[in-house]
Design an enzyme around this catalytic site. Structure first.
Site, short mmCIF file in Angstrom:
data_model
loop_
_atom_site.label_atom_id
_atom_site.label_comp_id
_atom_site.label_asym_id
_atom_site.label_seq_id
_atom_site.Cartn_x
_atom_site.Cartn_y
_atom_site.Cartn_z
N LYS A 22 -10.51 8.13 -10.29
CA LYS A 22 -10.16 8.00 -8.85
C LYS A 22 -10.78 9.14 -8.05
CE LYS A 22 -6.11 9.61 -7.41
NZ LYS A 22 -6.18 10.63 -6.36
N ASN A 23 -10.63 10.38 -8.56
CA ASN A 23 -11.06 11.55 -7.79
C ASN A 23 -12.56 11.76 -7.79
OD1 ASN A 23 -8.43 11.82 -7.14
ND2 ASN A 23 -8.01 13.53 -8.52
N ARG A 92 -4.87 11.41 1.81
CA ARG A 92 -5.49 12.66 2.25
C ARG A 92 -6.98 12.68 1.95
NH1 ARG A 92 -2.61 16.39 3.62
NH2 ARG A 92 -4.35 17.78 3.34
N CYS A 116 2.37 16.33 3.18
CA CYS A 116 2.22 15.78 1.82
C CYS A 116 3.39 16.27 0.98
CB CYS A 116 0.90 16.27 1.21
SG CYS A 116 0.70 15.75 -0.50
N ARG A 121 -0.88 21.17 2.61
CA ARG A 121 -2.27 20.85 2.24
C ARG A 121 -3.18 21.14 3.44
NH1 ARG A 121 -2.40 16.34 -1.73
NH2 ARG A 121 -4.59 16.87 -1.99
N ASP A 307 -2.75 18.14 -11.90
CA ASP A 307 -2.44 16.71 -11.95
C ASP A 307 -1.88 16.27 -13.29
OD1 ASP A 307 -5.34 15.81 -9.89
OD2 ASP A 307 -3.41 16.71 -9.39
N VAL A 329 -1.49 26.00 -8.28
CA VAL A 329 -2.38 25.32 -7.32
C VAL A 329 -1.57 24.76 -6.14
CG1 VAL A 329 -4.12 23.51 -7.02
CG2 VAL A 329 -4.00 24.78 -9.18
N ARG A 399 -1.55 4.06 -6.69
CA ARG A 399 -2.62 4.80 -6.02
C ARG A 399 -3.63 5.34 -7.03
NH1 ARG A 399 -0.93 9.22 -2.00
NH2 ARG A 399 -3.21 9.15 -1.93
#
Ligand code: EPZ
Length: 420
Positions: A22-23, A92, A116, A121, A307, A329, A399
């Site tokens: 996805k990223n 985002r 968020c 963010r 993540d 993070v 998502r």
């Protein structure tokens, strides 16, 4: 609204195929805006976020054709530059179009992403990057309004309070591809998804060096062409299935993932006693014996990925002993804790650390997903909890996980999606 229902118990067995990342897909789809020509992207995961990015491209007047895991993007002479609040507020990563629009059209109007659940963010580093390339940037009526007749290469330090930023690196790198002259970006993020993006940009004709290291050099070119690219496998999806295998004491082959993208995750799992071996086309994960508590601190790549924090916490919450999970993070990224404690976990928060007291068993309960990775942790909890777990608000899960209930059922889980 869909819910996912799980009856806990049972070892996961078999093979699971990992989808495209996805990223990686999101910034690469945005990068297609850097040219008028057609680009073809393969191995694109079927996810809500990908559909949102396609809606944004279409709202800019770009032609997009989707087929199974292949997307064809034909920008042509599009000239709209507004990414509307309605779409950006749902994702985002919509900010990924800022750099390409500004570089290609000389203007971009992107709604500010808004709040968020995983914590503050800010987008100051994105703005810092494009301002350093000479863009005039204003915040007006909730929108970032950026203009530039011609971007000009420059030396940019992009370090942030919580380390490098993945998407701010992407924004600055994409904008610099069409800038006049050389750009040197220091303190870049080094995530594999940025390496994948740079590979696509090079196929378009961009001149980029050093991606994957903290120092990236971009020599601007006049124009870019369309390109064909296959998205790299999703290391976070792979990590999630590795934890699913470990938590159920199963034996699972995670097919199509990259060992070299998962070294920090593999290290923590092996420290906990999980057996991980390379196999023909991926990794085999088994957890025959008793697991040990391990401490985890999230960092930017190649450190332990934020993540995977919730999923790893889930594993530690049913591993006897005490482990400390520190989030460096997104320091507030702990919305999964209260839901896991509803299922019988003993997790206490102390600033940006969670103190996890492992318990012998969890009990199934109705729980609510709050964000993408938190929802993955709740699904993992349902796999081992006694009785039934109902996970609501699974739109968060959709998502970033393609057909998770089908993939888990194929591994032997008692899981289904129900329409409510
Ligand atoms: C990317 O988000 C990922 N999203 C996130 O994955 C991931 O959690 C994150 O990188 C970190 O690995 C995508 O790639 C689409 P950052 P990004 O900018 O780029 C601060 C998921 O679950 N910061 O690297 O938005 C920020 O607040 C999602 O798939 C600034 O201070 O994250 C954070 O503390 C969630 N100013 C830190 O940097 C800025 O301008 C790292 O965030 C930008 C960020």
């Amino acid at each position: 609204m869909d819910e996912i229902v799980i009856d806990g118990g049972g070892k996961l067995q078999g093979r699971v195929k990992i989808s495209g990342a996805k990223n990686s897909a999101l910034p690469i789809l945005a990068a297609t805006l850097l040219t008028e020509e057609t680009s073809v992207i393969e191995n694109v995961p079927h996810l809500r976020d990908v559909h949102t990015m396609v809606k944004i491209l279409r709202s800019l007047g770009v032609k997009v054709r989707m087929a199974t895991d292949r997307i064809e993007v034909s920008p042509g002479k599009f000239n709209k530059c507004v990414a509307p609040y309605k779409l950006v507020s749902t994702m985002r990563a919509s900010i990924c179009v800022l750099g390409p629009l500004l570089a290609h059209l000389g203007r971009a109007q992107i709604s500010l992403p808004g709040g968020c659940v995983i914590g503050p963010r800010p987008i100051d580093l994105h703005i810092k990057g494009i301002e350093a390339l000479g863009a005039d940037v204003k915040i007006e009526h909730g929108y970032i309004v950026a203009r530039s007749k011609q971007l000009v290469g420059s030396d940019i330090y992009l370090g942030g309070h919580f380390g490098p930023s993945v998407l701010a690196t992407a924004t600055t790198m994409m904008a610099a591809t069409l800038a006049k002259g050389k750009t040197v970006i220091e303190s870049c993020a080094c995530e594999p998804e940025l390496i994948d993006l740079a590979e696509f940009l090079r196929k378009m004709g961009a001149r980029i060096k050093g991606v994957g290291s903290p120092r990236v050099e971009v020599d601007g070119v006049e124009r870019l062409k369309g390109a064909h690219h296959t998205i790299t496998p999703d290391r976070i999806e792979a990590g999630t299935y590795m934890v699913a295998a470990a938590i159920t004491r199963g034996d699972v082959e995670v097919e199509g993932c990259r060992f070299d993208h998962l070294t920090a995750v593999i290290d923590r799992l092996q420290q906990a006693g999980v057996k991980i071996t390379k196999c023909a086309n991926g990794l085999r994960v088994r957890a025959p014996g008793k697991l040990r508590p391990v401490d985890v601190t999230t960092l930017s790549y190649p450190g332990f990925p934020t993540d995977m924090q919730a999923q790893m916490m889930m594993l530690m919450s049913v591993t006897e002993g005490i482990s400390v999970i520190t989030e460096k993070v997104f320091p507030d990224r702990f919305l999964h804790v209260s839901e896991l404690n509803r299922m019988g976990s003993h997790i206490f928060l102390e600033g940006s650390s969670a103190i996890v007291h492992g318990v012998k068993r969890l009990s199934g309960a109705p729980v609510m997903a709050s964000d993408l990775r938190a929802s993955a942790a709740l699904i993992l909890a349902g796999l081992v909890a006694e009785g039934r777990t109902d996970v609501s608000r699974v739109y968060h899960l959709d998502r970033g996980y393609e057909r998770i209930e089908d993939k888990l059922r194929a591994l032997g889980a008692k899981i289904k999606r129900v329409k409510k």
